[in-house]
Design a protein around this motif. Structure first.
Motif, mmCIF file in Angstrom:
data_model
loop_
_atom_site.group_PDB
_atom_site.id
_atom_site.type_symbol
_atom_site.label_atom_id
_atom_site.label_comp_id
_atom_site.label_asym_id
_atom_site.label_seq_id
_atom_site.Cartn_x
_atom_site.Cartn_y
_atom_site.Cartn_z
ATOM 1 N N LEU A 67 0.808 -1.218 0.000
ATOM 2 C CA LEU A 67 0.000 0.000 0.000
ATOM 3 C C LEU A 67 0.840 1.265 0.000
ATOM 4 O O LEU A 67 0.443 2.278 -0.585
ATOM 5 N N ALA A 68 2.002 1.261 0.678
ATOM 6 C CA ALA A 68 2.873 2.438 0.652
ATOM 7 C C ALA A 68 3.323 2.724 -0.779
ATOM 8 O O ALA A 68 3.339 3.890 -1.223
ATOM 9 N N SER A 77 1.718 1.880 -3.469
ATOM 10 C CA SER A 77 0.537 2.335 -4.214
ATOM 11 C C SER A 77 0.289 3.814 -3.989
ATOM 12 O O SER A 77 0.034 4.572 -4.942
ATOM 13 N N ILE A 104 -4.258 -1.907 -4.415
ATOM 14 C CA ILE A 104 -5.223 -1.514 -3.380
ATOM 15 C C ILE A 104 -6.430 -2.442 -3.409
ATOM 16 O O ILE A 104 -6.917 -2.891 -2.368
ATOM 17 N N SER A 109 -6.044 -5.686 -1.690
ATOM 18 C CA SER A 109 -6.030 -5.649 -0.228
ATOM 19 C C SER A 109 -7.419 -5.748 0.384
ATOM 20 O O SER A 109 -7.547 -5.784 1.610
ATOM 21 N N TYR A 130 -4.895 0.284 7.118
ATOM 22 C CA TYR A 130 -4.272 0.425 5.799
ATOM 23 C C TYR A 130 -3.755 1.845 5.577
ATOM 24 O O TYR A 130 -2.660 2.053 5.038
ATOM 25 N N GLY A 161 0.072 2.480 4.912
ATOM 26 C CA GLY A 161 0.450 3.016 3.612
ATOM 27 C C GLY A 161 1.007 4.420 3.693
ATOM 28 O O GLY A 161 2.043 4.736 3.090
ATOM 29 N N TYR A 166 4.897 5.745 2.885
ATOM 30 C CA TYR A 166 5.202 6.769 1.886
ATOM 31 C C TYR A 166 5.869 7.974 2.536
ATOM 32 O O TYR A 166 6.807 8.554 1.984
#
Length: 461
Positions: free
Chosen positions: A47-48, A50, A238, A241, A280, A284, A288
């Motif tokens: 997720l990071a 993404s 994403i 998930s 999430y 995420g 980032y």
């Protein structure tokens, strides 16, 4: 992503010796526990990456949108559990495929089964790739702290994949799902452990940096087309998930009534999606913020040279242990489908139907089936070979999501809800549901094309 504890039969144990009002709470929270355990898996680590592709505003917003879609899908599915009335109908569905057969007929059931089986097989491939990345990360970490240089620490994924595949060949000889319940519990614990460690390490790194990395537009690219494909892959990751639609009916089938199961399931789904989405977003966004344009595809691989390397190694070990169990959890249903079909087609075949006692030193007697040994070994070998050919973590997750998210999370829930409710064409509800389905199809196709393009680019590159 893992569904280890979706229907383990524990719910009835929590429903005795309590007054009705307390029973309701226990039922809701048991369902929440099953859903959250089934959703949080290896997909959280992407997720990071993404968010890094999409940027600070659109990235978190995309997670919220997919969470909303998943919740709406859960509401639609919860009403299709009973028939013809969603609350008091006498006919129940024990699984997702059972519900499709009930509301849309056997033809649609077989069509749906194709996507379910593709998803099960694809998860096996994704888990091999993910496990090999974690094994390599452990090797790199140990080597780096022994030699002090990343340049001299290069390891090939091939060996890791073959080792993981060999382990799965052995575990695949376990006869059925009920015999691996202990493995499922261990895998669920591991999934929470590495997810929390990854998020915690990212928060610590942000604090050490003293500022948030990243930008509103995300990671810059040389061309607009490249950016479009990366956004498609990010949306696919994403979507990957949020996989719990396919296990929702099985969970609902364990719930106590009254109150009606669909009412309880809606409450449980709402709580679960809120909890999961908050987790999430934290994971995420922290990832980032910690790495910015250097955000890795798998969050934990970014901490190889970190001072708490032992904790990173432990988290990667948790991933491997989790995926050892998750691979079997997702493969056992496919094993059963093929083996039961072969037994039906060849009832007189000794190779298909007979088992032989095998006694190994220090181990109890073991029933060895020639069919199980040959078929499951070939199955594991096939997933391992595909993983070796296409060892691309984010792109594989995107392809899987592109194939299964729309049909299983949007199309079939909408179609079943329309059929059960006898919703007339061109009414406002019918138009709204059809629009929802069409938009979902376009987004799913976009993520699939983008992820396939990513695999091709990575392979050619």
């Amino acid at each position: 992503m893992s569904a280890e504890c979706a229907a383990d039969g524990s719910t009835p144990l929590l429903q005795t010796q309590f007054p009705d009002s307390y029973d309701v709470k226990r039922t809701v929270w048991t369902a929440v526990a099953h859903i959250v355990t089934g959703v949080i898996g290896s997909g959280v680590l992407s997720l990071a990456w993404s968010i890094a592709q999409i940027g600070w505003i659109a990235g978190p917003l995309a997670i919220l949108v997919f969470a909303s879609v998943t919740l709406l899908s859960a509401f639609l599915l919860s009403d299709t559990y009973r028939s013809p009335d969603p609350e008091f109908g006498p006919r129940r569905s024990s699984s997702y495929l059972d519900a499709v057969n009930l509301h849309k007929g056997e033809g649609n059931g077989r069509f749906c089964g194709v996507f379910v089986n593709i998803s099960l097989y694809g998860f096996g491939i994704a888990y091999i790739i993910t496990a090999s990345i974690s094994i390599r990360a452990i090797q790199n970490s140990i080597c780096y702290h022994e030699k002090g240089s990343e340049e001299t620490c290069e390891f090939n994924d091939t060996y890791s994949m073959l080792v993981f595949g060999a382990i799965q060949v052995v575990l695949s000889q376990i006869p059925n799902f009920h015999n691996i319940e202990w493995l499922s519990i261990v895998a669920a614990i591991m999934s929470f452990a590495y997810a929390f460690i990854g998020m915690g390490l990212a928060v610590v790194k942000v604090n050490e940096n003293g500022h948030f990395e990243g930008s509103i537009r995300g990671i810059p690219t040389s061309t607009g087309t490249e950016k479009v494909w990366l956004v498609a892959q990010a949306l696919g990751d994403i979507a990957f998930s949020y996989p719990f639609s396919v296990i929702l009916i099985e969970i609902q089938d364990t719930l106590k009534s009254p109150p009606p199961e669909n009412v309880t399931m809606r409450r449980a789904s709402t709580i679960s999606v809120i909890v999961t989405t908050f987790f999430y977003l934290c994971c995420g966004c922290a990832g980032y913020a910690a790495f910015g344009n250097d955000t890795p595809g798998n969050l934990l691989t970014g901490f190889a040279a970190y001072k708490l390397y032992w904790l990173v190694d432990f988290a990667n070990a948790c991933i491997v242990i989790h995926l050892v169990g998750a691979y079997q959890v997702y493969s056992q249903p496919l094993y059963a489908i093929v083996e039961n079909w072969l037994r039906f087609k060849f009832p007189d075949s000794g190779f298909v139907n007979y088992s032989y006692d095998l006694k190994l030193p220090l181990l109890p007697n073991f029933q060895l089936s020639p069919l199980r040994l040959c078929f499951r070994t070939l199955y594991v070998a096939s997933t391992t070979v595909i993983a070796l050919l296409f060892p691309y973590f984010n792109q594989i997750l995107g392809v899987l999501a592109g194939i299964i998210f729309y049909p299983l999370t949007i199309y079939f829930p909408v179609e079943m809800y329309i059929s059960q409710g006898n919703i007339e064409p061109w009414t406002s509800k019918w138009i709204w549901l059809r629009t929802f389905s069409i938009v979902g199809f376009v987004v799913g196709l976009f993520t699939l094309i983008g992820s396939i393009q990513g695999i091709i680019s990575a392979k050619l590159g």
